[in-house]
Design a protein around this motif. Structure first.
Motif, PDB file in Angstrom:
ATOM      1  N   LEU A   1       0.327  -1.184   0.183  1.00 43.65           N
ATOM      2  CA  LEU A   1       0.059  -0.555   0.070  1.00 43.65           C
ATOM      3  C   LEU A   1       0.655   0.997   0.589  1.00 43.65           C
ATOM      4  O   LEU A   1       0.101   2.260  -0.747  1.00 43.65           O
ATOM      5  CB  LEU A   1      -0.465  -0.266   0.948  1.00 43.65           C
TER       6      LEU A   1
ATOM      7  N   ALA B   1      -7.712   2.963   0.673  1.00 46.19           N
ATOM      8  CA  ALA B   1      -8.170   2.098   1.606  1.00 46.19           C
ATOM      9  C   ALA B   1      -8.330   2.632   3.217  1.00 46.19           C
ATOM     10  O   ALA B   1      -7.577   4.113   3.769  1.00 46.19           O
ATOM     11  CB  ALA B   1      -6.642   2.400   1.769  1.00 46.19           C
TER      12      ALA B   1
ATOM     13  N   CYS C   1      -9.788   2.172   6.296  1.00 48.64           N
ATOM     14  CA  CYS C   1      -8.820   2.213   7.655  1.00 48.64           C
ATOM     15  C   CYS C   1      -7.288   2.127   7.575  1.00 48.64           C
ATOM     16  O   CYS C   1      -6.813   2.747   9.031  1.00 48.64           O
ATOM     17  CB  CYS C   1      -8.853   0.843   7.986  1.00 48.64           C
ATOM     18  N   GLY C   2      -6.500   3.035   6.548  1.00 46.29           N
ATOM     19  CA  GLY C   2      -5.470   3.963   6.583  1.00 46.29           C
ATOM     20  C   GLY C   2      -4.550   2.564   6.450  1.00 46.29           C
ATOM     21  O   GLY C   2      -3.506   2.638   6.637  1.00 46.29           O
ATOM     22  N   GLY C   3      -5.005   1.422   6.420  1.00 42.83           N
ATOM     23  CA  GLY C   3      -3.588   0.411   6.889  1.00 42.83           C
ATOM     24  C   GLY C   3      -3.689  -0.711   7.399  1.00 42.83           C
ATOM     25  O   GLY C   3      -3.151  -1.389   7.346  1.00 42.83           O
TER      26      GLY C   3
ATOM     27  N   GLY D   1      -5.603  -2.787   8.103  1.00 38.93           N
ATOM     28  CA  GLY D   1      -6.299  -4.431   8.062  1.00 38.93           C
ATOM     29  C   GLY D   1      -7.409  -4.844   8.579  1.00 38.93           C
ATOM     30  O   GLY D   1      -8.287  -5.562   8.381  1.00 38.93           O
ATOM     31  N   THR D   2      -8.398  -3.414   8.758  1.00 39.90           N
ATOM     32  CA  THR D   2      -9.666  -3.986   8.886  1.00 39.90           C
ATOM     33  C   THR D   2     -10.896  -3.891   7.934  1.00 39.90           C
ATOM     34  O   THR D   2     -12.281  -4.627   8.346  1.00 39.90           O
ATOM     35  CB  THR D   2      -9.894  -2.631  10.502  1.00 39.90           C
ATOM     36  N   CYS D   3     -10.780  -2.868   7.343  1.00 39.86           N
ATOM     37  CA  CYS D   3     -11.605  -2.613   5.771  1.00 39.86           C
ATOM     38  C   CYS D   3     -11.768  -3.445   4.730  1.00 39.86           C
ATOM     39  O   CYS D   3     -13.282  -3.684   4.398  1.00 39.86           O
ATOM     40  CB  CYS D   3     -11.603  -0.600   5.865  1.00 39.86           C
TER      41      CYS D   3
ATOM     42  N   CYS E   1      -8.493  -2.351   0.703  1.00 41.96           N
ATOM     43  CA  CYS E   1      -7.336  -2.405   0.076  1.00 41.96           C
ATOM     44  C   CYS E   1      -7.030  -3.961  -1.454  1.00 41.96           C
ATOM     45  O   CYS E   1      -5.616  -3.882  -1.950  1.00 41.96           O
ATOM     46  CB  CYS E   1      -5.873  -2.135   0.777  1.00 41.96           C
TER      47      CYS E   1
ATOM     48  N   LEU F   1      -4.663  -8.246   0.680  1.00 38.85           N
ATOM     49  CA  LEU F   1      -5.179  -6.809   1.323  1.00 38.85           C
ATOM     50  C   LEU F   1      -4.015  -6.360   0.808  1.00 38.85           C
ATOM     51  O   LEU F   1      -2.465  -6.548   1.384  1.00 38.85           O
ATOM     52  CB  LEU F   1      -5.094  -7.121   2.797  1.00 38.85           C
TER      53      LEU F   1
ATOM     54  N   CYS G   1      -2.189  -3.731   2.497  1.00 35.65           N
ATOM     55  CA  CYS G   1      -2.041  -3.059   3.520  1.00 35.65           C
ATOM     56  C   CYS G   1      -1.482  -4.294   4.820  1.00 35.65           C
ATOM     57  O   CYS G   1      -0.135  -3.814   5.152  1.00 35.65           O
ATOM     58  CB  CYS G   1      -2.925  -2.082   4.117  1.00 35.65           C
TER      59      CYS G   1
HETATM   60 FE1  FES Z   1      -8.194  -1.738   5.283  1.00 31.75          FE
HETATM   61 FE2  FES Z   1      -6.060  -2.392   3.804  1.00 31.75          FE
HETATM   62  S1  FES Z   1      -6.324  -0.199   3.885  1.00 31.75           S
HETATM   63  S2  FES Z   1      -7.750  -3.600   4.777  1.00 31.75           S
END
Ligand code: FES
Length: 655
Positions: free
Chosen positions: A46, A58, A60-62, A64-66, A69, A97, A99
């Motif tokens: 990312l 992205a 959640c900004g990286g 890993g929750t949304c 990405c 993902l 991120c």
């Molecule tokens: Fe949210 Fe990767 S940016 S899961």
């Protein structure tokens, strides 16, 4: 045409035991843009995309929750977290993902359609002609008395009888116009150019002064008389979208408007994700540069369209939430995230464009609206100025619904503000097919009673690509009224219709079938999405009622409710009341301010009294910290139903 970017990271050559060893750096090729970048082995995918200027959603900004990405990787090796939010079918197709992935070899990355659509939308021009016209008539009522003034002076040529310094010669002439007791300072850079400039201008020049407190600062000089042309640029620095307007200060008129997605979006949808990113390595610098680049793009397009020269723009007025203001000024936000939520500053000094990385107007004075607290920013101060709430005897509630619901209650005698973390659900974050208000976003939905067929409209009448905030409010309201969901937001799986189905994450409702979308798959809303939206609406409603109750009034005693923010423009009050986002009050009490933050900037650019109000509002407004108020949590929990656990609060809703 393929674009190959030669970015600055080069292969590294090491000398080892007199032998030269060339370490080959992994290279990433991004499809479909064909941008490529060489990176250090192990670099986060990312982050690499951000460096290559490739947009990957992205939210959640990286963190890993949304799960937004998602990209498909082929070619060489990567190291990725196998527990990430991907289903088996996606893993089989090669999705990772970004991120959660480190790049070890040369790879090719396919960025999916959703990210591409957003990237394309970033360059979109929005013309809000109706609101601009409306605003222009309101601006005519202001007196022209800007923070910036331009004075044309003719200097007497020095002689043995009049041998005062060049600087004194200029200030002496200015004092004849401004009053003999005023204090005038000449900026050092101007002082260095003064000798040559006044002689080259044949002793006739226009001086630009910035009024700061009791001092007039000379910030610019121009040959001849240029007083007839004076322009300013106002910018609302939004978390999602930045909007700028160019203003003819003398004519008190907006000449053009331009909006751009905030280029920080690839690094997180909401302010929390951005603050998380700011803490990583050179994250703060990357975010700062992206905010400045977004404003630069807006300025470039405004100047090109209006044919105004860069040197004719004397002032930039900005407003943003506290986090956006900190990030634009390159100031850390670590303490804003943690209790007791302390910002580095509330007031920021006047700077030059170059101080915050603006390349097109490096010497132009930049001022930013002051913030009230960590989560009540300059956008709200500007909005209060724009709405005139602080001068109105009526009891008013001002609501700016964005990622954070920012709320102000008060009148000409007192002001009380709070902010509630609504989360990005209404802006499409945390919702599987949620999307911002771009072309193709579903913005209005009706569910036919009995058949449960959907009828929807999209922005720009384009093929559907997702659901934006107003569409989500409509959808939840319609699902509730038609019986697709119950008051807890649970999908009624007994209806026996094909639109309701179960996947590995639970129940979902199909809003648009794949053959009617541009993303090549069904657009759905899941029970998890509904839960996120319910939590967002509960936070806003609980914020409103906590604030109103804290001063001993009831919602029905409010004289007016002012809805602001770009998202607020599109909300349909009836549907927002149906889901319990807004109090059940007569629709006539609701008024739309439009982008209050931007209008506040425009007013401040024209009239110094409007600008001075910002400081007074900031100092006088009390801030209520909702996390310290026990009743907020109770109200929030009670609001986690449709429209609310206490049905008596929503008499107009037949659910
Ligand atoms: Fe949210 Fe990767 S940016 S899961």
């Amino acid at each position: 045409m393929s674009i190959i970017l030669a970015l600055c990271v080069k292969n590294i050559t090491k000398k080892e035991n007199k032998k030269t060893v060339v370490i080959k750096l992994p290279k990433i090729l991004f499809k479909p843009t064909n941008r490529s970048i060489e990176i250090e082995k192990g670099e986060n995918l990312l982050t690499a995309a951000a460096k290559a200027d490739v947009h990957i959603n992205a939210s959640c900004g990286g963190e890993g929750t949304c799960g937004k990405c998602k990209v498909i990787v082929s070619g060489g090796r990567v190291k990725t977290d196998p527990r990430s939010k991907l289903n088996k079918a996606e893993i089989k197709k090669g999705y990772v993902l970004a991120c959660q992935t480190q790049v070890l070899d040369d790879i090719t990355v396919d960025v999916p359609m959703e990210s591409e659509l957003l990237a394309q939308a970033q360059g979109r021009i929005q013309t809000l002609t109706a609101s601009t016209e409306n605003w222009n008539s309101r601006l005519q009522k202001l007196a022209t008395d800007s923070i910036i003034i331009k004075k044309f002076i003719k200097l007497p040529v020095p002689s043995l009888q009049d041998s005062v310094s060049d600087a004194t010669r200029v200030t002496r002439e200015l004092k004849k116009e401004l009053g003999h007791n005023v204090k005038i300072q000449i900026d050092f850079k101007i002082l260095k150019e003064l000798e040559a400039f006044i002689r080259d201008s044949d002793w006739m020049l226009t001086v630009t002064l910035l009024k700061e407190f009791e001092v007039y600062r000379v910030i610019n000089l121009a040959a001849g008389d240029t007083t007839a042309r004076q322009y300013a640029i106002a910018v609302d620095v939004g978390t999602t979208t930045c909007v700028g307007e160019i203003v003819d200060v003398n004519a008190k008129k907006i000449l053009g408007e331009q909006s751009e997605y905030n280029a920080q979006i690839s690094l997180g949808d909401d302010v929390i994700s951005r603050m998380v990113y700011a803490k990583k390595g050179d994250g703060l610098q990357i975010l700062q540069r992206r905010a400045a680049a977004t404003i630069d793009r807006i300025i470039k397009k405004l100047l090109r369209r209006t044919k105004i020269k860069a040197e004719e723009v004397e002032l930039i007025v900005l407003a943003g939430n506290t986090i956006m203001t900190h990030l634009l000024y390159g100031v850390g936000t670590d303490m804003i995230r943690e209790a007791p939520y302390v910002p580095v500053f509330r007031f920021v000094p006047t700077v030059k464009g170059c101080d915050i990385g603006l390349t097109l107007l490096p010497e132009t004075a930049v001022v930013a609206f002051p913030c009230v607290a960590s989560y009540l920013g300059g956008d709200i101060t500007a909005g209060v100025v724009a709405s005139g709430l602080n001068k109105n005897k009526d009891l008013s509630l001002y609501i700016d619904i964005g990622t954070n619901g920012e709320i102000v209650l008060g009148n000409s005698e007192w002001l009380l503000g709070c902010s509630c973390s609504a989360g990005p659900a209404f802006e499409g974050g945390g919702v599987k097919d949620g999307i911002r208000s771009i072309d193709g976003a579903i913005e209005r939905v009706i569910i036919e009673r009995g058949t449960y067929e959907t009828v929807f409209t999209t922005i720009g009448n384009k093929t559907a690509c997702g659901i934006c905030g107003s569409g989500l409010i409509d959808l939840i309201a319609e699902m509730f009224l038609s019986g697709v969901i119950d008051k807890r937001g649970k999908i009624n799986s007994n209806l026996g219709i094909s639109r309701i189905r179960e996947n590995e994450h639970g129940w979902e409702f199909v809003v648009a079938w794949a053959n009617t979308t541009s993303v090549g798959r069904d657009i759905v809303i899941t029970e998890v999405d509904i839960d996120n939206l319910m939590r967002a609406k509960a936070a806003v409603y609980a914020g409103i009622t906590t604030l109103v109750d804290s001063v001993g009034v009831k919602p029905e005693e409010l004289d007016q409710i002012l809805i602001a923010g770009s998202f607020g423009n599109y909300i349909r009050v009836k549907e927002a009341v149906t889901i319990g986002l807004l109090p059940d009050l007569p629709v006539e009490k609701y008024k739309f301010v439009g982008n209050g933050s931007l209008l506040g900037c425009v007013k401040a650019a024209i009239n110094i009294d409007e600008w001075k109000q910002a400081a007074e509002i900031t100092k006088s407004m009390s801030y209520q910290e909702l996390s310290a108020d026990n009743s907020f949590m109770e109200r929030y929990t009670s609001a986690l139903f449709l429209p609310h656990t206490d049905k008596k609060l929503f008499p107009s809703v037949d659910g």
